[in-house]
Design an enzyme around this catalytic site. Structure first.
Site, PDB file in Angstrom:
ATOM      1  N   LYS A  15       2.315   3.493  -5.879  1.00 42.74           N
ATOM      2  CA  LYS A  15       1.766   2.436  -6.744  1.00 42.74           C
ATOM      3  C   LYS A  15       2.761   1.902  -7.773  1.00 42.74           C
ATOM      4  CE  LYS A  15      -1.282   3.351  -3.954  1.00 42.74           C
ATOM      5  NZ  LYS A  15      -1.178   2.582  -2.686  1.00 42.74           N
ATOM      6  N   ASP A  22       0.837  -1.205   0.000  1.00 41.95           N
ATOM      7  CA  ASP A  22       0.000   0.000   0.000  1.00 41.95           C
ATOM      8  C   ASP A  22       0.872   1.255   0.000  1.00 41.95           C
ATOM      9  OD1 ASP A  22      -2.327   1.484   0.010  1.00 41.95           O
ATOM     10  OD2 ASP A  22      -2.598   1.372   2.180  1.00 41.95           O
ATOM     11  N   GLU A  47     -11.207   4.342  -0.466  1.00 51.08           N
ATOM     12  CA  GLU A  47     -11.486   4.752   0.902  1.00 51.08           C
ATOM     13  C   GLU A  47     -12.351   6.018   0.989  1.00 51.08           C
ATOM     14  OE1 GLU A  47      -8.436   3.897  -0.287  1.00 51.08           O
ATOM     15  OE2 GLU A  47      -6.912   5.425   0.134  1.00 51.08           O
ATOM     16  N   ASP A  52      -3.437  -3.066  -2.162  1.00 50.91           N
ATOM     17  CA  ASP A  52      -4.523  -2.080  -2.131  1.00 50.91           C
ATOM     18  C   ASP A  52      -4.460  -1.185  -3.370  1.00 50.91           C
ATOM     19  OD1 ASP A  52      -6.749  -0.695  -1.170  1.00 50.91           O
ATOM     20  OD2 ASP A  52      -5.532   0.728  -0.019  1.00 50.91           O
ATOM     21  N   ASN A  53      -5.570  -0.539  -3.670  1.00 49.66           N
ATOM     22  CA  ASN A  53      -5.639   0.490  -4.729  1.00 49.66           C
ATOM     23  C   ASN A  53      -5.254  -0.028  -6.106  1.00 49.66           C
ATOM     24  OD1 ASN A  53      -4.182   2.097  -2.099  1.00 49.66           O
ATOM     25  ND2 ASN A  53      -6.125   2.896  -2.832  1.00 49.66           N
TER      26      ASN A  53
HETATM   27  N1  SAM Z   1      -1.295   1.550   4.652  1.00 49.02           N
HETATM   28  C1  SAM Z   1      -1.753   2.845   5.143  1.00 49.02           C
HETATM   29  C2  SAM Z   1      -3.164   2.707   5.645  1.00 49.02           C
HETATM   30  O1  SAM Z   1      -3.976   2.054   4.971  1.00 49.02           O
HETATM   31  O2  SAM Z   1      -3.485   3.252   6.704  1.00 49.02           O
HETATM   32  C3  SAM Z   1      -1.717   3.908   4.061  1.00 49.02           C
HETATM   33  C4  SAM Z   1      -0.381   4.042   3.365  1.00 49.02           C
HETATM   34  S1  SAM Z   1      -0.302   5.436   2.254  1.00 49.02           S
HETATM   35  C5  SAM Z   1      -1.471   5.016   1.007  1.00 49.02           C
HETATM   36  C6  SAM Z   1       1.256   5.172   1.437  1.00 49.02           C
HETATM   37  C7  SAM Z   1       2.474   5.483   2.299  1.00 49.02           C
HETATM   38  O3  SAM Z   1       3.609   4.857   1.751  1.00 49.02           O
HETATM   39  C8  SAM Z   1       2.819   6.964   2.403  1.00 49.02           C
HETATM   40  O4  SAM Z   1       2.842   7.331   3.752  1.00 49.02           O
HETATM   41  C9  SAM Z   1       4.204   7.092   1.772  1.00 49.02           C
HETATM   42  O5  SAM Z   1       5.031   8.038   2.417  1.00 49.02           O
HETATM   43  C10 SAM Z   1       4.748   5.685   1.944  1.00 49.02           C
HETATM   44  N2  SAM Z   1       5.701   5.235   0.915  1.00 49.02           N
HETATM   45  C11 SAM Z   1       5.567   5.388  -0.426  1.00 49.02           C
HETATM   46  N3  SAM Z   1       6.553   4.774  -1.080  1.00 49.02           N
HETATM   47  C12 SAM Z   1       7.349   4.203  -0.137  1.00 49.02           C
HETATM   48  C13 SAM Z   1       8.525   3.410  -0.188  1.00 49.02           C
HETATM   49  N4  SAM Z   1       9.068   3.077  -1.358  1.00 49.02           N
HETATM   50  N5  SAM Z   1       9.070   3.008   0.979  1.00 49.02           N
HETATM   51  C14 SAM Z   1       8.509   3.342   2.162  1.00 49.02           C
HETATM   52  N6  SAM Z   1       7.377   4.073   2.275  1.00 49.02           N
HETATM   53  C15 SAM Z   1       6.808   4.499   1.139  1.00 49.02           C
HETATM   54 MG    MG Z   2      -4.258   2.348  -0.029  1.00 43.87          MG
END
Ligand code: SAM
Ligand code: MG
Length: 214
Positions: free
Chosen positions: A144, A141, A199, A169-170
């Protein structure tokens, strides 16, 4: 200075959720996001699908890619059997700081290992850092365009075993076309789509559950 959305989300948790009660933390976040401000948590509707997958998998080792404010982290950890471990990765230090406080409010800090850093750097270190052999469940998640490269990295690092579940997800909104194309056509996976909604909206989105066949 103005507060950030994650800070306001945390304030809502501290105001409306009971300390040590993970389900009240989840409800407080859903209420905040439905009534005040949308946020990118998996949310209540897809969250129920996530809960069923966690419950039926009954995993002892779980990896979550993308913590944000730890909404899904709390959902998953609250369903884990004793002595299981959930490792969750977040590369944004501001989000990680909020997530730690949400996890602590839920009383789940002993079950969760929140690691700050990028998935591409940390996945190859899972064995040496945490002594993880393989994961039973991986929840994807994060951003993407990372689903596919990180899945291939998990394979390469030997972190998947016959029967490991990948839950993504997504896959429709914002969408992960290259990942779906790979996971649905690879003979190494058996994959199924769970239709739902983005969501806190009525827009179609869903989760893809894929079993690694080895
Ligand atoms: N899983 C969470 C929830 O459902 O409550 C939502 C996660 S949010 C959609 C995506 C998160 O992934 C963001 O906070 C972003 O900073 C982090 N993120 C994106 N790419 C990443 C990566 N390559 N490594 C670590 N974190 C990452
Ligand atoms: Mg998501």
């Amino acid at each position: 200075t103005r507060s950030t959305r994650p800070q306001r989300l945390l304030a809502a948790v501290q105001k409306n959720a009971t300390r040590g009660d993970p389900r009240s933390v989840v409800s407080a976040i859903d209420q905040f996001c439905r009534q005040k401000e949308w946020a990118m948590n998996v949310g209540d509707e897809k969250g129920c699908i996530l809960d069923s997958v966690v419950s039926e998998t009954n995993p002892t080792t779980v990896l979550e890619l993308g913590t944000y404010c730890a909404y899904s982290t709390v959902r998953i950890a609250s369903l884990l059997p004793p002595h299981s471990k959930l490792i969750t990765l977040e590369f944004n230090p501001d989000y990680a700081k909020i997530a730690r406080q949400v996890i602590a409010w839920a009383g789940l800090q002993d079950k969760i290992n929140l690691v700050e850093g990028a998935s591409g750097d940390l996945i190859p270190k899972m064995k040496e850092m945490f002594g993880v052999n393989t994961f039973d469940l991986v929840f994807l998640d994060h951003w993407k365009d990372r689903y596919l490269p990180d899945t291939k990295l998990l394979e390469k690092c030997g972190l998947l075993r016959k029967g490991t579940i990948l839950l993504a997800d997504n896959v429709i909104c914002p969408g992960t076309p290259d990942y779906l194309e790979y996971i649905r056509n690879s003979p190494q996976y058996e994959s199924r789509y769970f239709k739902s909604h983005l969501e806190y909206t009525k827009v179609e989105d869903g989760l893809e559950k894929s079993v690694f066949l080895g």
